[in-house]
Design an enzyme around this catalytic site. Structure first.
Site, mmCIF file in Angstrom:
data_model
loop_
_atom_site.group_PDB
_atom_site.id
_atom_site.type_symbol
_atom_site.label_atom_id
_atom_site.label_comp_id
_atom_site.label_asym_id
_atom_site.label_seq_id
_atom_site.Cartn_x
_atom_site.Cartn_y
_atom_site.Cartn_z
ATOM 1 C CD GLN A 11 -3.011 1.097 2.147
ATOM 2 O OE1 GLN A 11 -3.151 0.112 2.851
ATOM 3 N NE2 GLN A 11 -3.881 2.078 2.131
ATOM 4 C CD GLU A 71 -5.654 -5.209 0.165
ATOM 5 O OE1 GLU A 71 -6.818 -5.513 0.398
ATOM 6 O OE2 GLU A 71 -5.273 -4.044 0.020
ATOM 7 N N GLY A 144 3.181 -6.188 5.962
ATOM 8 C CA GLY A 144 3.591 -7.523 5.551
ATOM 9 C C GLY A 144 4.042 -7.580 4.107
ATOM 10 C CB THR A 145 2.459 -6.370 0.960
ATOM 11 O OG1 THR A 145 1.248 -6.974 1.377
ATOM 12 C CG2 THR A 145 2.675 -6.650 -0.501
ATOM 13 C CB THR A 179 0.211 1.479 10.997
ATOM 14 O OG1 THR A 179 1.421 0.917 10.500
ATOM 15 C CG2 THR A 179 0.181 2.948 10.705
ATOM 16 C CG ASN A 206 4.457 7.512 7.330
ATOM 17 O OD1 ASN A 206 4.869 7.921 6.247
ATOM 18 N ND2 ASN A 206 3.783 6.390 7.462
ATOM 19 C CG ASN A 228 1.981 9.377 -0.044
ATOM 20 O OD1 ASN A 228 2.812 9.085 0.817
ATOM 21 N ND2 ASN A 228 0.921 8.634 -0.282
ATOM 22 C CD GLU A 254 27.480 11.000 -11.733
ATOM 23 O OE1 GLU A 254 27.681 12.019 -11.047
ATOM 24 O OE2 GLU A 254 27.143 11.035 -12.920
#
EC number: 3.6.5.-
Length: 450
Positions: A11, A71, A144-145, A179, A206, A228, A254
């Site tokens: 995500q 997912e 996890g991903t 999180t 974050n 972001n 470089e």
């Protein structure tokens, strides 16, 4: 051409990716459907932006990128979003069940099923390149991903594309904001493979970026989109010289050559200036020395660690916009004269500068003001070890009681991998300590590690 393929995993990786591609499209004048009205040489691939976009004979520009998640929900947003026509549908790869914040699921069980599809796509993308330069990998190591599948993919990339550079933009867990309970496990396990299979990793955090949004942009409750946008500005500045022709261009390799003194010491801090809201921008002017000083400010670092606690080994300054080399030299000389910014004694010069005349763009309706010039710094500082020691401490608290370990073992992991990864990180902390230590007379003993 020296092409670069971006890989967005999980995500966090995908959402940062969305911001980045939106910004790249703006900077190059590419429409959301991939057409580029200003491109005079349709179908020809020798413009500078073709490092990031491939061009079809009909004049559509397709990002050289793969989005990958276990997912579908996050990738479905890309499939239905504004830029749905930009990406090739086969570049958006999603599975059916997620990794449930479990490194082992992303790495062993669920991730295994999807990784071959992904490598197949990457192979096709690589075949379209005339001289593939490397990969940019975007992920977070708390979930996890991003951690599990991210590590698996990096390991496989090392096998399939051995010599190509791999640059990671990795979101690390924040000290206060969490999180997931098992973040420390996932981060330690995943850093273990980042150590071996990436060439440079830029740490993002974050919480640090929240603070920058609150303080400099006056956003009371920053959302992930705010974060972001700031991350994508930074990444855009780092890649400007790959996408535009500039005065002093900086190649991906470089970065490696100039920033990494020893193979393991490749975790970087980044910072960007000026971060300013449109409301304030009218009343301030940002000279080159001013923005240069502010990228060295501890509060502008995009990871929660204090560079004053460590020493700089090297730093890369990427200027863009209305900047001439003379200004840069003056600004850098001023920084060197400052006693507050300490370099290790074995690296006296320590600065690598790039300049690009393309001014920074901003997303319409975004938070940042349009400015004439900006600078982004990536630096290698021994203080980065703070990030690892914080995570290691949390890992130890949980692992001493073997809390949550059964979830990992149940997915086919062995307990030994925990302790192996943890020892590797302990060694990393030690490496940072030695590098920052005074004098370089103990080099001969260090030689056996590499």
């Amino acid at each position: 051409m020296r092409e670069i393929i971006s890989i967005h995993i999980g995500q966090a990786g995908i959402q940062v990716g969305n911001s980045c591609w939106e910004l790249y499209c703006l900077e190059h004048g590419i429409q959301p459907d991939g057409t580029m009205p200003s491109d005079s040489t349709v179908g020809a691939c020798h413009d500078a932006f073709n490092t990031f976009f491939s061009e079809t004979s009909s004049g559509q520009h397709v990002p050289r990128a793969v989005f990958l998640d276990l997912e579908p929900t996050v990738i479905d947003e890309v499939r239905t979003g504004t830029y749905r026509q930009l990406f090739h549908p086969e570049q958006l790869i999603s599975g059916k069940e997620d990794a449930a914040n479990n490194f082992a699921r992303g790495h062993y069980t669920v991730g295994r099923e999807i990784v071959d599809t992904c490598l197949e796509r990457l192979r096709k993308l690589a075949d379209n390149c005339t001289g593939l330069q490397g990969f940019l990998v975007f992920n977070a190591v708390g979930g996890g991903t991003g951690s599990g599948l991210g590590s698996l993919l990096l390991e496989r990339l090392s096998v399939d594309f051995g010599k190509k550079s791999k640059l990671g933009f990795t979101i690390y867990p924040s000290p206060q904001v969490s999180t997931a309970v098992v973040e420390p496990y996932n981060s330690v396990l995943s850093t273990h493979s980042l150590l071996e299979h990436t060439d440079v990793v830029v740490l993002l955090d974050n919480e640090a970026i929240y603070d920058i949004c609150r303080r400099s942009l006056d956003i009371e409750r920053p959302t992930y989109s705010n974060l972001n946008r700031l991350i994508s500005q930074t990444i855009s500045s780092l890649t400007t010289s790959l996408r535009f022709d500039g005065a002093i261009n900086v190649d991906i390799t470089e970065f490696q050559t100039n920033l990494v003194p020893y193979p393991r010491i490749h975790f970087m801090l980044s910072s960007y200036a000026p971060v300013i809201s449109s409301a304030k921008a009218y009343h301030e002017q940002f000279s080159v020395p001013e923005i240069t000083t502010s990228v060295f400010e501890p509060s502008n670092m995009m990871a929660k660690c204090d560079p004053r606690h460590g020493k700089y080994m090297a730093c890369c300054l990427m200027y863009r916009g209305d900047v001439v080399p003379k200004d840069v030299n003056t600004a850098v000389a001023a920084i060197k004269a400052k006693r507050t910014i300490q370099f290790v004694d074995w690296c006296p010069t320590g600065f690598k500068c790039g300049i690009n005349y393309q001014p920074p763009s901003v997303v319409p309706g975004g938070d940042l003001a349009k400015v004439q010039r900006a600078v982004c710094m990536i630096s290698n500082n021994t203080a980065v070890a703070e990030v690892f020691s914080r995570i290691d401490h949390k890992f130890d608290l949980m692992y001493s009681k073997r809390a949550f370990v059964h979830w990992y073992v149940g997915e086919g992991m062995e307990e030994g991998e925990f302790s192996e990864a943890r020892e590797d990180l302990a060694a990393l902390e030690k490496d940072y300590e030695e590098v920052g230590g005074e004098g370089a007379e103990d080099d001969d003993e260090e030689g056996d590690e590499y």
